[in-house]
Design an enzyme around this catalytic site. Structure first.
Site, PDB file in Angstrom:
ATOM      1  N   HIS A   7      45.292  -6.416 -34.467  1.00  0.00           N
ATOM      2  CA  HIS A   7      44.066  -5.715 -34.874  1.00  0.00           C
ATOM      3  C   HIS A   7      44.062  -4.277 -34.348  1.00  0.00           C
ATOM      4  O   HIS A   7      43.161  -3.851 -33.619  1.00  0.00           O
ATOM      5  CB  HIS A   7      42.811  -6.463 -34.392  1.00  0.00           C
ATOM      6  CG  HIS A   7      41.621  -6.223 -35.286  1.00  0.00           C
ATOM      7  ND1 HIS A   7      40.706  -7.203 -35.579  1.00  0.00           N
ATOM      8  CD2 HIS A   7      41.196  -5.116 -35.959  1.00  0.00           C
ATOM      9  CE1 HIS A   7      39.768  -6.707 -36.381  1.00  0.00           C
ATOM     10  NE2 HIS A   7      40.050  -5.449 -36.618  1.00  0.00           N
ATOM     11  N   GLU A  11      40.578 -14.818 -34.269  1.00  0.00           N
ATOM     12  CA  GLU A  11      41.046 -13.806 -33.317  1.00  0.00           C
ATOM     13  C   GLU A  11      40.383 -14.025 -31.964  1.00  0.00           C
ATOM     14  O   GLU A  11      39.231 -14.436 -31.897  1.00  0.00           O
ATOM     15  CB  GLU A  11      40.747 -12.401 -33.844  1.00  0.00           C
ATOM     16  CG  GLU A  11      41.538 -12.040 -35.089  1.00  0.00           C
ATOM     17  CD  GLU A  11      41.327 -10.594 -35.532  1.00  0.00           C
ATOM     18  OE1 GLU A  11      40.667  -9.833 -34.798  1.00  0.00           O
ATOM     19  OE2 GLU A  11      41.849 -10.213 -36.598  1.00  0.00           O
TER      20      GLU A  11
END
Length: 530
Positions: free
Chosen positions: A280, A262
């Site tokens: 997220h 990420e």
């Protein structure tokens, strides 16, 4: 007055909590993005409150000369170098429960979205198409949901899923049968869950045990047509293997909020049919963001003002109530460890701690940390309850703990034994009703010695004249004795004396005692009575 720096965006209400508790707070919500500017001032603060923008790296922590606590508003602490903080004695706290409902709701939302192909149907309809027959979904009612991880978030998901009339099975090594009954789930081993579940949702942290828990091998064990939801942590699923299973039709769909890398700008799961992906967003609600900000402000304030430790990553939790009751015992544990540390010159290989009576029911993890800190203080004066276990582990020292019911005249006591290659050295102590710590046994010899900042410890053969010799020598050298305690193993056996004196005893005074030839050992001891 403690000083706290807030270097990321926290709500005004969180800032006000610090102020209302009497803490000097410096709110600079953009500072976390400027590493150099943050490093230049971090040494001025006792606490640092952050979200995800601030990176508490080893380099930054090295500059944090006064820092005692880092509070992360949220569950993830990937932006904090926890080993570096621990070595520096800095407590790292997070707020694991502030976004529990929000994350659980997001998992349920993704499950509904992938069951009914909502994102693709939405995009198709926005494009002016009317592909009603293309988007055939499945109901949740009557389907089996497999929950991997039945902790705080997992239990909320279970509750919501049962409200949707799903059958719920769970895999969690720490889930007791009683708790499973309370939640209304069937407890299964992982392979059984993989074979039975129509939907699977994960709610576990990323550890060595959970990494790739849905590996290629385990994905092959899945029930055909299953749908996978991950709102927990990237790395729990082999994304490439899952993508292959979706392409083959073995897995009917997936919904992911977290990814192995990420920010996720690419993934094997992107652009696959019936795969829902979000960036997220598990904690991304106004309520959750406010909750975690308020919680971290309360937790940090509690620690800085009362010593209460809540949701610490690198330190056992101690409630405010425990801190009040345990305070004298934590101090005693530190004194016992300090005594052993000062008396032991050889490398310590093991530390054994015995808790007897009322103290055996207390928070032994915290007490152990205090014992270890006391022992380690000889080699590192700056050690504390956070850094001590790290130092002990680095040195290969084994820690063991025993608890037992009351076995003697005292309602409770602690006994610390340090093991070296040459010998074992032990000391025991208790806390009297006045809250003052006492040594009650040294080397197996029973005594009753009040603990003070400056002490002198001697050993000798049990012969007449030792009391007079000690008193005369101390008096001749202007050392005032506040408390004098004697003990012996048996008549004509080994004897010990421990003196609590008003001031530190000069080495030349100790040398005069040694020069008499009457003592086997003469040692000055110092204890932190703050």
């Amino acid at each position: 007055m403690p000083k706290v720096l807030i270097s990321d965006a926290l709500s005004d209400a969180a800032v006000q909590i610090f102020r209302d508790r009497g803490i000097d707070v410096d709110f600079q919500p953009q500072l976390g993005k400027d590493k150099e500017a943050l490093a230049a001032i971090i040494g001025n603060y006792d606490g640092l409150a952050i979200r995800s923008a601030t990176k508490a790296t080893e380099k930054l922590i090295a500059e944090a000369t006064n820092l005692k606590v880092i509070g992360r508003a949220g569950i993830g602490v990937d932006n904090v170098d926890i080993p570096a903080a621990s070595k520096k004695g800095i407590i790292v706290m997070n707020t694991p429960f502030g976004n529990s409902i929000t994350t659980a709701e997001h998992a349920i939302s993704l499950m509904l979205a992938v069951a009914r192909q909502i994102p693709e149907a939405n995009a198709s309809t926005h494009a002016g198409k009317w592909e009603k027959s293309r988007f055939m979904g499945v109901e949740l009612t009557g389907k089996t949901l497999g929950v991997i991880g039945a902790g705080n978030i997992g239990s909320i998901v279970i509750d919501r899923a049962r409200g949707l009339r799903m059958k719920v099975v769970a895999y969690d090594p720490f889930l007791s049968e009683e708790r499973a009954t309370e939640l209304g789930v069937e407890k299964l081993e992982l392979d059984a869950l993989l074979a039975r579940a129509d939907f699977i949702t994960m709610h576990v942290p990323l550890t060595d045990q959970t990494r790739n828990i849905l590996s290629r091998e385990n994905i092959a064990k899945l029930k055909p047509g299953v749908r996978i939801i991950n709102c927990a942590r990237g790395g729990l699923v082999d994304e490439e293997a899952l993508a292959d299973a979706i392409k083959s039709g073995h897995v009917a769909g997936a919904a992911f909020d977290v990814f192995a890398e990420e920010p996720a700008t690419e993934s094997p799961l992107f652009n696959l049919p019936n795969v829902v992906v979000t960036p997220h967003l598990g904690a991304a609600t106004t309520e959750a963001q406010e909750n975690v900000a308020l919680q971290v402000a309360e937790q940090m304030s509690d620690y800085l003002l009362t010593g209460a430790v809540t949701n610490a990553i690198n330190m056992p939790s101690i409630s405010a109530e425990e801190a009040k009751v345990m305070g004298p015992w934590v101090a005693l544990a530190g004194h016992l460890g300090n005594f052993v540390g000062q008396m032991t010159d050889e490398p310590i290989t093991a530390i054994n701690v015995l808790y007897d009576g009322q103290v055996s029911g207390m928070n032994l993890q915290a007490l152990n940390c205090s014992v270890i800190a006391g022992i380690m203080r000889k080699v590192n004066p700056d050690v504390n309850m956070v850094s001590a276990p790290v130092i002990a582990k680095e040195r290969g020292i084994k820690i063991s703990t025993t608890r037992q019911d009351q076995s003697g005249a005292f309602e409770g006591y602690i006994k610390v034994t340090a093991v070296t290659a040459q010998r074992e050295r032990s000391v025991a102590g208790t806390v009297f009703s006045d809250g003052k710590p006492r040594f009650i046994q040294i080397k197996g010899i029973n005594i009753d010695a009040e603990i003070g900042q400056h002490m002198v410890y001697t050993t000798n053969d049990d012969v007449p004249g030792i009391i007079g010799l000690l008193g005369q020598t101390m008096g001749d050298n202007d050392v005032n004795i506040a408390n004098f305690t004697l003990g012996r193993s048996a008549k004509n056996g080994e004897a010990i004396a421990i003196l609590y004196v008003d001031d530190a005893v000069p080495e030349k005074t100790l040398d005069k005692l040694r020069a008499t030839g009457k003592f086997n050992q003469v040692k000055a001891l110092e204890f932190d009575m703050a």
